[in-house]
Design a protein around this motif. Structure first.
Motif, PDB file in Angstrom:
ATOM      1  N   ALA A  99       0.832  -1.203   0.000  1.00 56.29           N
ATOM      2  CA  ALA A  99       0.000   0.000   0.000  1.00 56.29           C
ATOM      3  C   ALA A  99       0.863   1.248   0.000  1.00 56.29           C
ATOM      4  O   ALA A  99       0.444   2.296  -0.471  1.00 56.29           O
ATOM      5  CB  ALA A  99      -0.911   0.001   1.215  1.00 56.29           C
ATOM      6  N   VAL A 113       2.887   2.352   2.846  1.00 52.90           N
ATOM      7  CA  VAL A 113       3.160   2.951   4.162  1.00 52.90           C
ATOM      8  C   VAL A 113       4.332   2.197   4.786  1.00 52.90           C
ATOM      9  O   VAL A 113       4.175   1.163   5.397  1.00 52.90           O
ATOM     10  CB  VAL A 113       1.921   2.858   5.069  1.00 52.90           C
ATOM     11  CG1 VAL A 113       2.190   3.542   6.392  1.00 52.90           C
ATOM     12  CG2 VAL A 113       0.728   3.484   4.382  1.00 52.90           C
ATOM     13  N   PHE A 147       2.812   2.008  11.483  1.00 55.92           N
ATOM     14  CA  PHE A 147       1.566   2.283  10.778  1.00 55.92           C
ATOM     15  C   PHE A 147       1.179   1.284   9.702  1.00 55.92           C
ATOM     16  O   PHE A 147       0.032   1.220   9.299  1.00 55.92           O
ATOM     17  CB  PHE A 147       1.596   3.682  10.140  1.00 55.92           C
ATOM     18  CG  PHE A 147       1.364   4.778  11.129  1.00 55.92           C
ATOM     19  CD1 PHE A 147       0.129   4.923  11.730  1.00 55.92           C
ATOM     20  CD2 PHE A 147       2.385   5.633  11.487  1.00 55.92           C
ATOM     21  CE1 PHE A 147      -0.096   5.920  12.656  1.00 55.92           C
ATOM     22  CE2 PHE A 147       2.177   6.637  12.420  1.00 55.92           C
ATOM     23  CZ  PHE A 147       0.929   6.781  13.009  1.00 55.92           C
ATOM     24  N   GLU A 184       0.094  -2.085   7.666  1.00 62.23           N
ATOM     25  CA  GLU A 184      -0.768  -3.176   8.105  1.00 62.23           C
ATOM     26  C   GLU A 184      -0.673  -4.406   7.223  1.00 62.23           C
ATOM     27  O   GLU A 184      -1.308  -5.408   7.487  1.00 62.23           O
ATOM     28  CB  GLU A 184      -2.235  -2.712   8.141  1.00 62.23           C
ATOM     29  CG  GLU A 184      -2.547  -1.869   9.361  1.00 62.23           C
ATOM     30  CD  GLU A 184      -3.974  -1.373   9.359  1.00 62.23           C
ATOM     31  OE1 GLU A 184      -4.876  -2.199   9.188  1.00 62.23           O
ATOM     32  OE2 GLU A 184      -4.173  -0.160   9.496  1.00 62.23           O
ATOM     33  N   PRO A 225       1.883   9.378   9.207  1.00 60.62           N
ATOM     34  CA  PRO A 225       1.630   8.490   8.060  1.00 60.62           C
ATOM     35  C   PRO A 225       1.869   9.165   6.710  1.00 60.62           C
ATOM     36  O   PRO A 225       2.083   8.488   5.713  1.00 60.62           O
ATOM     37  CB  PRO A 225       0.150   8.118   8.221  1.00 60.62           C
ATOM     38  CG  PRO A 225      -0.182   8.380   9.635  1.00 60.62           C
ATOM     39  CD  PRO A 225       0.702   9.513  10.060  1.00 60.62           C
ATOM     40  N   GLU A 226       1.818  10.492   6.669  1.00 62.39           N
ATOM     41  CA  GLU A 226       1.998  11.163   5.381  1.00 62.39           C
ATOM     42  C   GLU A 226       3.377  11.789   5.237  1.00 62.39           C
ATOM     43  O   GLU A 226       3.659  12.484   4.264  1.00 62.39           O
ATOM     44  CB  GLU A 226       0.950  12.269   5.224  1.00 62.39           C
ATOM     45  CG  GLU A 226      -0.439  11.738   5.058  1.00 62.39           C
ATOM     46  CD  GLU A 226      -1.464  12.827   5.285  1.00 62.39           C
ATOM     47  OE1 GLU A 226      -1.823  13.504   4.315  1.00 62.39           O
ATOM     48  OE2 GLU A 226      -1.883  13.001   6.446  1.00 62.39           O
ATOM     49  N   LEU A 253       6.649   7.470   3.585  1.00 64.56           N
ATOM     50  CA  LEU A 253       6.149   7.154   2.251  1.00 64.56           C
ATOM     51  C   LEU A 253       7.218   6.990   1.179  1.00 64.56           C
ATOM     52  O   LEU A 253       7.052   6.204   0.248  1.00 64.56           O
ATOM     53  CB  LEU A 253       5.194   8.262   1.780  1.00 64.56           C
ATOM     54  CG  LEU A 253       3.906   8.455   2.582  1.00 64.56           C
ATOM     55  CD1 LEU A 253       3.112   9.617   2.001  1.00 64.56           C
ATOM     56  CD2 LEU A 253       3.074   7.191   2.550  1.00 64.56           C
ATOM     57  N   LEU A 309       9.271   2.343  -8.094  1.00 68.15           N
ATOM     58  CA  LEU A 309       8.375   2.697  -9.169  1.00 68.15           C
ATOM     59  C   LEU A 309       7.057   2.173  -8.653  1.00 68.15           C
ATOM     60  O   LEU A 309       6.821   0.977  -8.635  1.00 68.15           O
ATOM     61  CB  LEU A 309       8.779   1.985 -10.452  1.00 68.15           C
ATOM     62  CG  LEU A 309       7.899   2.190 -11.666  1.00 68.15           C
ATOM     63  CD1 LEU A 309       7.877   3.642 -12.064  1.00 68.15           C
ATOM     64  CD2 LEU A 309       8.405   1.343 -12.814  1.00 68.15           C
ATOM     65  N   GLU A 310       6.263   3.084  -8.153  1.00 68.81           N
ATOM     66  CA  GLU A 310       5.139   2.642  -7.341  1.00 68.81           C
ATOM     67  C   GLU A 310       4.279   1.599  -8.045  1.00 68.81           C
ATOM     68  O   GLU A 310       3.981   1.691  -9.212  1.00 68.81           O
ATOM     69  CB  GLU A 310       4.268   3.827  -6.925  1.00 68.81           C
ATOM     70  CG  GLU A 310       3.210   3.346  -5.970  1.00 68.81           C
ATOM     71  CD  GLU A 310       2.831   4.331  -4.908  1.00 68.81           C
ATOM     72  OE1 GLU A 310       2.771   5.521  -5.213  1.00 68.81           O
ATOM     73  OE2 GLU A 310       2.590   3.888  -3.781  1.00 68.81           O
ATOM     74  N   ARG A 311       3.937   0.590  -7.292  1.00 71.41           N
ATOM     75  CA  ARG A 311       3.129  -0.552  -7.706  1.00 71.41           C
ATOM     76  C   ARG A 311       3.856  -1.452  -8.681  1.00 71.41           C
ATOM     77  O   ARG A 311       3.278  -2.377  -9.201  1.00 71.41           O
ATOM     78  CB  ARG A 311       1.786  -0.121  -8.300  1.00 71.41           C
ATOM     79  CG  ARG A 311       1.014   0.794  -7.377  1.00 71.41           C
ATOM     80  CD  ARG A 311      -0.430   0.856  -7.724  1.00 71.41           C
ATOM     81  NE  ARG A 311      -1.105  -0.405  -7.455  1.00 71.41           N
ATOM     82  CZ  ARG A 311      -1.372  -0.844  -6.232  1.00 71.41           C
ATOM     83  NH1 ARG A 311      -1.027  -0.148  -5.190  1.00 71.41           N
ATOM     84  NH2 ARG A 311      -1.990  -1.986  -6.067  1.00 71.41           N
ATOM     85  N   GLU A 312       5.113  -1.202  -8.972  1.00 69.87           N
ATOM     86  CA  GLU A 312       5.806  -2.076  -9.901  1.00 69.87           C
ATOM     87  C   GLU A 312       7.132  -2.588  -9.357  1.00 69.87           C
ATOM     88  O   GLU A 312       7.391  -3.777  -9.394  1.00 69.87           O
ATOM     89  CB  GLU A 312       6.008  -1.354 -11.234  1.00 69.87           C
ATOM     90  CG  GLU A 312       4.660  -0.868 -11.775  1.00 69.87           C
ATOM     91  CD  GLU A 312       4.663  -0.649 -13.249  1.00 69.87           C
ATOM     92  OE1 GLU A 312       5.556  -1.172 -13.919  1.00 69.87           O
ATOM     93  OE2 GLU A 312       3.765   0.057 -13.737  1.00 69.87           O
ATOM     94  N   GLN A 313       7.978  -1.679  -8.903  1.00 74.68           N
ATOM     95  CA  GLN A 313       9.289  -2.113  -8.444  1.00 74.68           C
ATOM     96  C   GLN A 313       9.716  -1.363  -7.193  1.00 74.68           C
ATOM     97  O   GLN A 313       9.483  -0.167  -7.059  1.00 74.68           O
ATOM     98  CB  GLN A 313      10.334  -1.847  -9.532  1.00 74.68           C
ATOM     99  CG  GLN A 313       9.923  -2.405 -10.867  1.00 74.68           C
ATOM    100  CD  GLN A 313      11.032  -3.141 -11.552  1.00 74.68           C
ATOM    101  OE1 GLN A 313      12.104  -3.324 -10.986  1.00 74.68           O
ATOM    102  NE2 GLN A 313      10.780  -3.573 -12.757  1.00 74.68           N
TER     103      GLN A 313
END
Lengths: 308, 322, 616
Positions: C87, C89, C94, C96, C243-244, C249, C266-270
């Motif tokens: 996700a 975080v 924080f 989960e 958290p932000e 992050l 590379l968010e959601r990929e690597q």
């Protein structure tokens, strides 16, 4: 309950008005029917579609497997004599699911079409016949509906529902997609409204209901049938797409869409093409046939379009 | 013209408002919320912790209060925080996916136009030729094959069996830049792009063919030809201009169809765009994200419609809005 | 009143606090030998139905490992794959999800870590003292440990971490780990904002920290093993904004003490982890480890052609893919039981609508569930289920039948005290006859003792493919005993949990799975009568008493005492049947043979990554 455009066509001529028609011996429906019969592609498609429908209805004749019976000891098996298309992840027979699934997919497509048609004729008639305020309210509502992201609405509604049955599913589709047909019907009415035979009927004191029933619907029936047919194809695709992403009729009820959704599991996609290609082809050829029929009907009802 | 645009935009506002009210209402009618689902992931966490978080997030407030809060935040440009992606802001989550969906949409539209328009023109100029028949056949197939089924077949044949294209993702590696990154992106977009563009290509091709045929048969073209204008001159100066009008309009109106198609296509290819995010959010009851995506898609569709109208008036000077 | 679950560290948490434990082990080759033995143990314990298959392969793997391991080499890059993106975080207090754990396992460490027998050993703390009555623990921290950005790691960081979790606004900001702090002295006052002083955790000096608990604490080591976050990064950040914060992050900003630094994504990929050359246990061999997010479709292909080197937590290789992976010469497999189980729960009691509305859990108000409230009926249904066949066919042998609601890896698991249900339709029929459920109207299905039509409904959620598949199969098995089953439409998890929690409807049987912590076997939180997650509303005072006894000091300081109590409790459980436990799945890790030095723990693969190395 299965779609049968031919039947729809052949029952209509009784309603045909004589008022403004030229005194030919044949009603426009008979003419259209003749023209339709000359369109080889459409006729072949019609026969083909009927064949699919008959096979699905007579599924028990073609397979003695129960589409919902699981078998722990036959999970994800390849084709065998007993299971000619193999079995799925719970050991259910893919072939019987294909046939019984066809029933559901066709039923959903047809009833959604029928439901939309009812809404469309009702609202379209009101809007087109009365015009004015009624018209602008209905059309504004249709405009809004058309501009809303259809899939977003459908998915949100389906996601929050606790239970998705066939009638509920059909209702959701119909409620979110009525505007197109309504517009078409309204348009036809508007063009008819000022024509002599309608004015004449009104002059002799015919009731609104009678005018709509006797004069409008028969004259609008051509485009209605054509669009309804094409719409049914769309609904079959929508059903399968929603089931595919897990927002359709849930397991264990088989539908072509949720059979295909098993291919989201790569192992099945890669190793068991016999499990997911047949339902895909089934959707494809059914929709193709319906589209050809729709085209045939369009040409038949509106010969001018052919000249293009 | 400007007046017209402003008026149209003003009409959008109540429509968007209606859309958000509908979706928000639906969202709140749902049983359970985002925390209900997370809760079970870890039985060691005291359910009271989630109850406190609900209270803090305002999930226990009456629905109109929640809506009022949401809409006033949105009006200030704040879409809130995701309920599932702990602490991530919605804007942050959507940003990257939105770009991905946009690239995919543009790429597929590009394929559509590059393929559909020339073939449509050719078919119209040489009707009943072999290519015309092939194009017509393709048109029927393209409209009848569900795009997710086409996508599955594409993965099965071109990715799994032949290994020509990646079946998912958008880029081969992080830290790629420049041309390398661009081509990697393109390579990843080929299958989803074609899948998404298939139905559109078929539609535009049919439209283009019939429009060009229409225009070619019209009186003024015949006059132009009679006056001795060359074929290509007639084609480019007169025919195309007029034939393109309905295509452009169609494009504007079809944005909604394209986006809906993207939701399904992205799911097939697990492409990290708005569609996959929407589906996972709606399943996990992550309604701040759902609302934001709804709003974005709604706005895109409305803009598409507006642009169609504006292009229409530019291409065809006879049309005037005021 | 809902009581706090004392189930110890989440699997994920634990994985995080690993790291050290080097001191206890000798050289590398010893490590490997240990590894083999452990594998054998794990497999013997969990895979008895699958001996030929997994055991052999694991042994082979172990031997290969020995022969292949030459001298560890510096350098090399490793690529791992997981099927879902984190996700995002990257903060131990924080996050989960197990997917973030795959990053945090490499970057953050706790004071203690768990070994392969689930005992706690040294981590960032090399030594500790516990006082007489188990209310205080003083830990001595390793000297010279540096954060990734070069700052010194001190006792203040430990205080800061626990203080953050205990601070007001932590839960509201999305944190859920209060179980680590709520036993500490002064927690209530601090979290309510009555005081700015948190007395529970005190830095004695730079490298000494003391935890003070309000009550004698049976799980004291587990409670101090939470991963530590850097004070110097977050000191001025209000808890609500943590958290932000970029330190939570952003790659490059996430700072830990672990052997690898999270440098790029590379968010959601690597997600790229680069080695921490100044790691306090010695420079890691590998240059970098990259996580790629890959859909199951392509994962195996990539493993085969070497584009990815390992598939591990949280999901591993699917059981159906075991054969194809085992067939690859260059891929080794490590298989072990998962912490957790799937269950078929029986609704003993329903809640009233008022209770559900107000969130009250009061057994006195409960309404007994007709039919399913009868223990004979529950036992009869349990005797209709062929669990072994489910494990063999649905899990393809990569799992085990589990007979008690305690993870099998624990010392506390004791199935000798439990009834070992198997498919025995005669026994089921006998019990049903005894209970008065016979076919009165001759329709082939048994009816209630009053002669009314009897339909048992079975509900299940979506979200777990195997569980979804098992539902119609279970229904069919129960029907074989002449019990009419209404297999309900599956519900999406959120709606399902809502209904299950309210439990005001007509449910009889529910399917669910729990993943358990590896910190402590204490089952409270799930099975006591007032527990929120006791969804069947099982009300058995004897069971409640036993669960309480097992963690009541001073007796409970003796593990043997706890073992006895748990053993007795497991007997109660299987007689009274709040649920029939179905199976525990195996985790199948697959990794390229060029990867050496891996030493998976019962709770996870990402153990001691600084000792991983690749041979070319």
């Amino acid at each position: 309950m299965q779609p049968n455009p031919q039947e729809t066509l052949s029952t209509q001529p009784e309603l045909t008005p004589g008022d403004n028609q030229k005194n030919t011996s044949k009603s426009p429906f008979q003419l259209a029917f003749r023209r339709f019969l000359k369109n080889k592609m459409a006729v072949v498609s019609l026969i083909f579609l009927l064949l699919i429908v008959v096979i699905c209805i007579l599924a028990p004749v073609f397979t003695d497997q129960d589409p919902e019976l699981t078998d722990l000891f036959k999970i994800e098996q390849g084709p065998t004599d007993e299971h000619i298309l193999g079995t799925n992840g719970t050991g259910q027979d893919n072939f019987s699911r294909l046939l019984y699934g066809g029933r559901i997919s066709l039923l959903v497509g047809f009833s959604a079409m029928f439901f939309t048609l009812t809404i469309g004729i009702l609202l379209g008639s009101l809007a087109g016949y009365y015009g004015g305020k009624v018209d602008s309210i209905i059309m504004r509502a249709a405009d809004i509906m058309l501009m809303l992201p259809f899939l977003v609405l459908t998915l949100t509604i389906i996601a929050i529902l606790e239970k998705i049955t066939i009638p509920i599913f059909v209702t959701i589709i119909a409620v979110t997609s009525w505007p197109n047909l309504t517009r078409i019907i309204r348009g036809t009415y508007l063009s008819l409204r000022e024509q002599e035979f309608v004015l004449g009927a009104r002059a002799i004191g015919a009731s609104d209901f009678r005018i709509i029933l006797k004069h409008f619907i028969p004259n609008a029936i051509g485009p209605i049938i054509v669009n309804a047919t094409l719409m049914m194809a769309t609904y079959i695709i929508i059903e399968s797409a929603l089931s595919f992403i897990g927002f359709g009729i849930p397991q264990p009820t088989p539908t072509w869409g949720n059979m295909l959704s098993e291919a989201m599991n790569v192992r099945i996609l890669r190793d068991h093409p016999e499990a997911w290609i047949p339902p895909g082809i089934a959707i494809f050829v059914t929709v193709l046939a319906i589209n050809f029929i729709g085209d045939g009907l369009r040409d038949a009802f509106d010969p001018k379009s052919k000249q293009r | 013209m400007y007046k017209y645009i402003i008026r149209r935009i003003l009409v959008f506002i109540p429509m968007l408002f209606a859309l958000t009210v509908i979706v928000f209402g639906l969202a709140q009618a749902a049983p359970g919320d985002a925390l209900t689902g997370q809760q079970l992931a870890d039985p060691r966490v005291d359910p009271e912790v989630y109850e406190k978080q609900r209270e803090a997030l305002g999930l226990n407030d009456p629905i109109p209060v929640q809506y009022a809060k949401w809409i006033s935040n949105v009006a200030q440009g704040d879409f809130g925080k995701s309920l599932v992606f702990n602490g991530r802001s919605v804007a942050d989550l959507i940003e990257a996916r939105f770009a991905n969906t946009l690239y995919l949409g543009i790429f597929s539209l590009f394929i559509t136009i590059v393929v559909a328009i020339p073939i449509g023109i050719y078919s119209a100029r040489k009707p009943y030729s072999l290519l015309d028949y092939a194009a017509t056949g393709f048109g029927f197939l393209g409209l009848a094959i569900p795009n997710f089924f086409f996508g599955l077949i594409a993965i099965y044949v071109l990715s799994i069996n032949l290994g020509w294209f990646p079946a998912q993702g958008t880029l081969s590696g992080p830290g790629m830049a420049g041309f390398e990154a661009f081509f990697s992106r393109l390579h990843h977009m080929v299958l989803p792009g074609i899948t998404l563009g298939l139905a559109g290509t078929a539609t535009y091709m049919r439209y283009m063919r019939s429009e060009v045929l229409d225009v070619l048969g019209s009186d003024y073209i015949r006059t132009a030809k009679a006056k001795g204008m060359s074929d290509s001159n007639v084609l480019y100066k007169h025919t195309l201009r007029n034939a393109l009008i309905p295509i452009i309009t169609l494009m504007g109106f079809e944005i909604g169809v394209l986006l809906s198609g993207a939701v399904i296509t992205e799911q097939v290819f697990q492409y990290p765009g708005l569609g996959t995010l929407f589906i996972s959010s709606v399943t996990n009851r992550d309604f701040p994200v759902v609302m934001a995506i709804t709003l974005i898609l709604g706005i895109l569709i409305l803009i598409g419609n507006l642009l169609a109208d504006i292009f229409y008036s530019i291409v065809d000077p006879r049309i005037r809005y005021d | 009143m809902i009581k706090r679950s004392k189930f110890s560290l989440a699997i994920l948490m634990l994985v995080l606090v690993l790291g050290v434990f080097l001191a206890a082990c000798g050289g590398d080759s010893d490590d490997n030998n240990d590894n083999n033995n452990n594998d054998d143990q794990t497999n013997d314990q969990t895979n008895d139905n699958n001996d030929d298959n997994s055991n052999d392969s694991t042994n082979d793997e172990g031997n290969d490992n020995d022969s292949a391991s030459g001298e560890p080499q510096m350098g090399g890059k490793l690529v791992g794959a997981m099927d879902t993106a984190p996700a995002g975080v990257f903060n131990p207090i924080f996050y989960e999800e197990a997917y973030e754990a795959n990053i945090l396992d490499f970057t953050h460490e706790g004071l203690l870590s768990q070994d392969d027998t689930l005992q706690f050993g040294p981590g960032l703390a090399h030594d500790w003292d516990i006082n007489e009555d188990n209310t205080e623990i003083t830990l001595y921290l390793e000297e010279g440990v540096k954060w990734h950005d070069g700052e010194d790691f001190t006792a203040d960081d430990v205080v800061f971490t626990y203080r953050s979790i205990a601070s007001p606004g932590y839960i509201e900001a999305g944190g859920v780990r209060t179980e680590y702090v709520d036993k500490l002295v002064g927690y209530e006052d601090f979290v309510n904002g009555d005081t700015d002083e948190f007395e529970g955790v005190v830095a004695e000096d730079e490298l000494t920290v003391t935890f003070k608990f309000a009550q004698p604490n049976v799980t004291i080591l587990k409670d101090v093993a939470f991963p530590i976050i850097p004070e110097h990064v977050f000191a001025d950040v209000p808890i609500g904004e943590m958290p932000e914060h970029p330190g939570t992050l952003d790659a490059g900003e996430v700072i830990g003490t672990g052997p690898f630094m999270f440098t790029e994504m590379l968010e959601r990929e690597q997600y790229v982890l680069e080695k921490n050359p100044d790691y306090w246990q010695g420079e890691p061999y590998l240059d970098s480890i990259t996580w790629r997010i890959v859909e199951g479709s392509v994962m195996l292909g990539l493993l085969e052609n070497g584009e990815i080197d390992f598939i591990a937590d949280p999901n591993g290789v699917a059981a159906q893919d075991y054969e194809s992976v085992a067939g690859l010469d260059h891929i080794k497999i490590h298989e072990q039981a998962d912490f957790g189980y799937q269950l078929m729960g029986f609704i003993h009691n329903h809640r009233t609508a008022e209770d559900a509305e107000s969130g009250t859990i009061n057994p006195d108000n409960w309404v007994p569930n007709e039919d399913m409230g009868d223990p004979l009926v529950r036992q009869a249904i349990a005797w209709t289920i062929d669990r072994q066949a489910i494990v063999d066919q649905l899990l393809l042998g990569h799992g085990s039948v589990i007979n008690a609601p305690i993870a099998q890896q624990f010392w506390a698991y004791d199935e000798s005290a439990a009834t070992l249900y198997e498919k025995d339709l005669d026994k089921a029929a006998e019990l049903l006859d005894e209970a008065g459920y016979v076919d009165a109207d001759g329709d082939g299905y048994r009816d209630t003792p009053d002669g009314e039509e009897w339909v048992v409904n079975l509900n299940y959620p979506t979200g777990n493919e195997l569980r979804e598949r098992s539902a119609p199969i279970l229904a069919q098995m129960i029907e074989e005993a002449g019990i009419q089953v209404d297999l309900r439409q599956p519900k999406e998890m959120t709606a399902y949990v809502e209904d299950l929690t309210n439990n005001t409807g007509d449910w009889d049987i529910y399917l669910l799975g729990w993943s358990l912590g590896s910190g402590d076997p204490d089952p409270s939180g799930l099975w006591r009568s007032q527990d929120a997650y006791n969804f069947g509303r099982w009300n058995n005072p004897d069971s409640d008493q036993l669960i309480a006894d097992a963690i009541t000091p001073p007796d409970a300081f003796e593990q043997s005492y706890r073992e006895e109590v748990y053993s007795e409790w497991q007997g109660y459980f299987s007689e009274d049947l709040p649920a029939l436990l179905l199976y525990a799945q195996n985790k199948i890790y697959g990794f390229n043979e060029r990867l050496n030095g891996v030493n998976p723990m019962p709770y996870g693969f990402n153990n001691d990554p600084h000792l991983w190395w690749v041979s070319e």
